[in-house]
Write a protein that holds these residues in place. Sequence first.
Motif, mmCIF file in Angstrom:
data_model
loop_
_atom_site.group_PDB
_atom_site.id
_atom_site.type_symbol
_atom_site.label_atom_id
_atom_site.label_comp_id
_atom_site.label_asym_id
_atom_site.label_seq_id
_atom_site.Cartn_x
_atom_site.Cartn_y
_atom_site.Cartn_z
ATOM 1 N N CYS A 46 7.036 -3.328 -11.295
ATOM 2 C CA CYS A 46 5.983 -3.852 -10.419
ATOM 3 C C CYS A 46 4.610 -3.715 -11.065
ATOM 4 N N GLU A 47 3.712 -4.562 -10.646
ATOM 5 C CA GLU A 47 2.297 -4.439 -11.018
ATOM 6 C C GLU A 47 1.717 -3.270 -10.215
ATOM 7 N N TYR A 48 0.856 -2.473 -10.829
ATOM 8 C CA TYR A 48 0.233 -1.326 -10.165
ATOM 9 C C TYR A 48 -1.275 -1.510 -10.256
ATOM 10 N N VAL A 90 5.791 -8.427 -6.956
ATOM 11 C CA VAL A 90 5.600 -7.189 -6.195
ATOM 12 C C VAL A 90 4.427 -6.419 -6.802
ATOM 13 N N VAL A 91 3.402 -6.195 -5.990
ATOM 14 C CA VAL A 91 2.200 -5.488 -6.441
ATOM 15 C C VAL A 91 2.022 -4.231 -5.600
ATOM 16 N N ILE A 92 1.927 -3.105 -6.265
ATOM 17 C CA ILE A 92 1.596 -1.849 -5.599
ATOM 18 C C ILE A 92 0.083 -1.708 -5.696
ATOM 19 N N GLY A 113 5.261 3.442 0.529
ATOM 20 C CA GLY A 113 5.179 2.124 -0.086
ATOM 21 C C GLY A 113 6.110 1.979 -1.275
ATOM 22 N N LEU A 114 6.462 3.093 -1.930
ATOM 23 C CA LEU A 114 7.404 3.026 -3.048
ATOM 24 C C LEU A 114 8.754 2.485 -2.584
ATOM 25 N N LYS A 115 9.173 2.898 -1.399
ATOM 26 C CA LYS A 115 10.449 2.419 -0.864
ATOM 27 C C LYS A 115 10.386 0.917 -0.605
ATOM 28 N N ILE A 116 9.258 0.442 -0.125
ATOM 29 C CA ILE A 116 9.096 -1.001 0.116
ATOM 30 C C ILE A 116 9.228 -1.754 -1.206
ATOM 31 N N ALA A 117 8.550 -1.285 -2.233
ATOM 32 C CA ALA A 117 8.626 -1.932 -3.544
ATOM 33 C C ALA A 117 10.055 -1.896 -4.069
ATOM 34 N N ASP A 162 0.872 -1.174 0.000
ATOM 35 C CA ASP A 162 0.000 0.000 0.000
ATOM 36 C C ASP A 162 0.908 1.222 0.000
ATOM 37 N N LEU A 163 0.753 2.102 -0.960
ATOM 38 C CA LEU A 163 1.624 3.277 -1.048
ATOM 39 C C LEU A 163 1.531 4.190 0.155
ATOM 40 N N ASN A 164 0.418 4.184 0.832
ATOM 41 C CA ASN A 164 0.171 5.134 1.911
ATOM 42 C C ASN A 164 0.461 4.566 3.299
ATOM 43 N N ILE A 165 1.254 3.505 3.390
ATOM 44 C CA ILE A 165 1.628 2.948 4.688
ATOM 45 C C ILE A 165 2.419 4.015 5.457
#
Length: 129
Positions: A101-103, A81-83, A64-68, A40-43
């Motif tokens: 990654c999949e978005y 990896v799915v965003i 979440g971008l950093k996680i990806a 989730d980008l907004n974590i």
Amino acid sequence: NLIWLEDYIASLECKVRFAVTASEAIQLLVDEDYRAVIVDLNIPKGEYKTTDTQTSHLYDDFPGLKIAQVARSQGSSGIRVVIYSVYQTTELSEIANKLGCEYVPKGRPKLIKDAIREILKFDPKQRSY
């Protein structure tokens, strides 16, 4: 969003691990190899610091971008990896593409289910797809 997603993944006989901050998620990725990483980008950020000066505002705004990015740099294939986010912008889509990654937009349960099923088609012991 997390309860139905957890139930769906469990119905596929997979275990689910949640992280409540980006820092915690990054540590989980360092400690273990996962069959899939759904981000989730907004974590909430937690304690990680942004180092990429060219895109730092997006990495600051969307932890979440950093996680990806970490998942990909740790060797996770892009298909794993799915965003998954409510945010849909050209800039975010471009970064997801660069990361490979999949978005998938939230509010589209069929799309996230399809993405998860695609991940599960591959042998998790393979390093590249």
